[in-house]
Motif scaffolding. Structure first.
Motif: not given
Length: 778
Positions: A529-554
């Motif tokens: 999420q931090k890297s996503a906030e810094m504009g890292h597109t792969d970070g955004m994609y991984q954050a999306a996976i975390c939210y979809e699958d509940g990885i490290g976040i609800e």
């Protein structure tokens, strides 16, 4: 009436297209005429036509009759082919003894095939302890393999040695070609007692060599007289390996370098087109017949869709793809990575990572993005091709087919002296090469003392438990993290990289995968999420996976969609695919089938295999786009060629149901098998169904049960339900209603509707009462 031999020769010309347009029907007609005129060769050729269906409907009984007639007239070829019929039950009952008599008789008349079959079959029959797979290969006439006694080789000398094999050169008299030849003898260590690698390599060479005559050929099999290990007798490459000639090759003009790269890419494409993965590709097993001709050798580790354990690596660290170094399966994409390293060596004259010690630090560096530095004088288009080959994301690498096509176009441009960007770049590169100060081999020989250039077993990064300092790396910046330091020290180290988005993203990967630190999904999400906030597109994609699958976040599908779309809008092809998936199934956004295809299309155009597979789904199921089964199959096939397991499974589905391609249940079975080996849920289920229903393979209830059980062990509800069915009906396992109910109940708990129905309305009531089972979980 004319000369019967002339009539027969006319048939031969029509069969082979010699001096006349090829016409198998006319070939058959003239062979028939010559046979009717009493020509023994014509009778033998007519037998061949009936046996293979050449110019006439296949008829093995008639084939046997004409071979018999030819043999009765003393024709050595007819006698040999008659032996083949007895050997394989073609038009006659199998009779090994009679087959051997005919082989022996034709051999005595000087027939090369007869000689080979006499030696081979005599050896096979006398060695009943030989592995059955080896016997099959030896007696399969289509491969034309010979058993060559070891005492036929002279002037034997060692020319190379690796982890599993020693290679020798030797002189040998080739009876088939009636000439002396220099051959390579590859002795596989320990194959006398365990010949898995030997059989793998032999099968691979035989199958590929039969289809592609330019591929390095296996001439036969032998056995070392002292060690009793098996030997592959191969064509001899007189210049040895690419690695031993790397300096000379680096000094060649670019036209010749690209021609050499083209020949390597051609062989890799052949290997992949046969659904094989090489798994140990490096410059030591690229063999040179000349500086313009190369062959890929050492197919012993090759496999159909990775049958090897994920925790087992075998090879040279410098050439192994980063995802394999961590813990992912070998794939065609990992072979392409190895090709990229080999291409680097050809263009630079340097061995990959020649100045770095082979250790865990190098393994981590490669995983986190370290690659060799391509010299500035290399043409830009060639540099770009190499970089695409070793992209950290396997899906973004070129396929071997694309590599060969690209280099082939370049070669044609150079040959035709066309005014293209590539031709201009190589002319400049040739000029720069002449001006380079590096002109002596000594520069290229400065190899680090701890650098290892032979194949060996390695632990994956996931399995390594070393206490040495592990590294979290992004490109050229290195941060040391000792496994034993306290949490506050780790926090301090992390705080030093917050200003760099790439390094923050790398920390997320490290915590997600447990590289250098204890696995921690909460921290993984935090850094993504931090890297996503810094504009890292792969970070955004991984954050999306975390939210979809509940990885490290609800779990939050709305936020998953937001992050997928953010990454997609910034050009991330994985994010584009994710947006298409969300629109298609209404994940975090209102379902919109019309929007799904366009996002899949964007992702596919960027080379993403998931996007290609999704686009195939749209064309197949008419999702927001006109139904087109041909396009569906094309996109599934492209996705499969890039190693996408869903794509491979869907190719199987198309073959099974005739969607966009001619129905072929055997090909369906093969593709399901490959996807199942890669642990694909749908592929494993369909593979089990093939055995259950006899689709493309002989029906086998036990194997069906085995694969359904594997699916259940992978945590899939469908697998649990299928295992329940097997126990309920006694399919491949002893009937057991209690086990059936347990598996139905587990599948129901995982949300399987069929399992819920079976529990409530099927076995449930009576068994619950009988065994006092707990219903509160339903």
């Amino acid at each position: 009436m004319g000369c019967s031999a002339g009539v027969r020769n006319l048939g031969f010309c029509y069969e082979r297209g010699a001096g006349v347009e090829k016409n198998e029907r006319k070939a058959f007609t003239y062979y028939k005429k010559s046979a009717d005129m009493g020509n023994a060769d014509g009778m033998n050729n007519l037998g061949y036509c009936y046996r293979h269906g050449t110019g006439v409907e296949r008829d093995e009984d008639t084939a046997f009759i004409y071979y018999q007639k030819s043999a009765d007239m003393g024709n050595a070829y007819g006698i040999s082919n008659l032996g083949y019929c007895y050997h394989n039950g073609i038009g006659v009952e199998v009779d090994g003894d009679t087959a051997f008599i005919h082989y022996q008789k034709s051999a005595e008349m000087g027939n090369a095939k007869g000689m080979s079959n006499v030696v081979t079959n005599d050896w096979v029959h006398r060695n009943c302890d030989v592995d059955e797979d080896l016997k099959i290969l030896l007696v399969k006439n289509k491969y034309q393999l010979s058993w060559i006694p070891y005492n036929e080789f002279t002037n034997i000398r060692e020319i190379g040695k690796g982890g599993f094999a020693t290679v020798y050169s030797a002189n040998w008299y080739d009876r088939k070609r009636e000439m002396n030849a220099t051959v390579a003898l590859k002795l596989l260590h320990g194959s006398r007692s365990s010949y898995k690698e030997f059989i793998n390599e032999l099968w691979a060479y035989c199958d590929i060599g039969l289809k592609h005559l330019t591929f390095l050929k296996c001439l036969g099999i032998s056995k070392d007289s002292s060690s009793k290990d098996y030997i592959l007798v191969m064509e001899y490459a007189k210049l040895g390996s690419l690695r031993s000639n790397i300096y000379s090759i680096s000094q060649m003009v670019w036209k010749d370098k690209l021609h050499l790269l083209k020949s390597i890419a051609f062989d890799l494409q052949i290997i992949h087109s046969n659904n094989l993965i090489h798994c140990d590709l490096h410059s030591g097993n690229i063999l040179l017949d000349s500086f313009h001709s190369a062959y890929i050798a050492d197919l012993g580790l090759s496999m159909l869709a990775n049958i090897r354990s994920k925790n087992e690596i075998y090879g040279i660290m410098s050439y192994i793809a980063p995802e394999v170094l961590y813990n992912r399966a070998y794939s065609m994409a990992s072979d392409v990575y190895s090709f990229g390293i080999i291409a680097y060596e050809i263009v630079s004259g340097l061995r990959a990572f020649h100045d770095i010690s082979d250790n865990i630090q190098l393994q981590h560096k490669i995983y986190n993005g370290l690659r060799p530095s391509i010299p500035a004088h290399v043409p830009r288009l060639v540099t770009e091709l190499i970089i695409k080959c070793w992209d950290p994301q396997p899906d973004k690498r070129l396929s071997s087919k694309e590599i060969y096509a690209t280099i082939n176009v370049w070669n044609n441009e150079i040959t035709n002296n066309e005014f293209t960007e590539l031709v201009a770049q190589i002319k400049k590169a040739d000029e720069m090469l002449n001006d380079l100060s590096i002109s002596t081999p000594s520069f290229f020989e400065k190899i680090h003392a701890d650098t290892i250039y032979f194949s060996r077993s390695l632990d994956t990064l996931k399995e390594q438990k070393s206490n040495e300092t592990l590294l979290i790396i992004s490109h050229d910046h290195v941060i040391g993290v000792d496994k034993d330091i306290c949490e506050s020290d780790i926090d301090y180290q992390e705080s030093t990289v917050i200003g760099n988005a790439d390094e923050v993203f790398a920390l997320g990967n490290s915590y997600k995968n447990g590289i250098g630190v204890e696995k921690n999904e909460n921290k993984a999400f935090f850094y993504y999420q931090k890297s996503a906030e810094m504009g890292h597109t792969d970070g955004m994609y991984q954050a999306a996976i975390c939210y979809e699958d509940g990885i490290g976040i609800e779990n939050d599908e709305n936020k998953a969609f937001i992050y997928y779309k953010k990454s997609a809008q910034m050009g991330n092809d994985e994010g584009m695919c994710g947006v298409g998936y969300c629109y298609m199934y209404g994940i975090g956004v209102e379902k919109d089938e019309n929007s799904a295809p366009s996002w899949y299309q964007k992702s596919a155009e960027s080379g993403n295999s998931g996007g290609m597979c999704g686009l195939g789904d749209c064309y197949r199921d008419r999702v927001g786009i006109k139904k087109d089964e041909n396009k569906a199959f094309i996109f599934y096939q492209k996705s499969a060629e890039m190693g996408n397991t869903n794509g491979i499974c869907n190719v199987g589905y198309c073959y099974q149901n005739g969607i966009g391609v001619e129905k072929d249940e055997h090909k369906a079975f093969i593709n399901y098998q490959i996807s199942a080996k890669l642990r694909n849920k749908c592929g494993t289920s369909n593979f089990g169904n093939c055995y259950l229903n006899g689709i493309g393979v002989k029906k086998d209830d036990y194997k069906a049960f085995t694969y359904f059980k594997k699916l259940a062990e992978m945590g899939y509800a469908d697998g649990m339900f299928q295992v329940g069915i097997c126990y309920s009906d006694g399919i491949g396992v002893e009937k057991d209603e209690y086990q059936a109910f347990i598996h139905y109940q587990k599948s129901a708990e995982m949300g399987n509707a069929d399992g819920m129905f079976r529990v409530v309305f099927g076995l449930g009531w009576s068994l619950a009462s009988q065994y006092r089972l707990n219903w509160n979980t339903l």
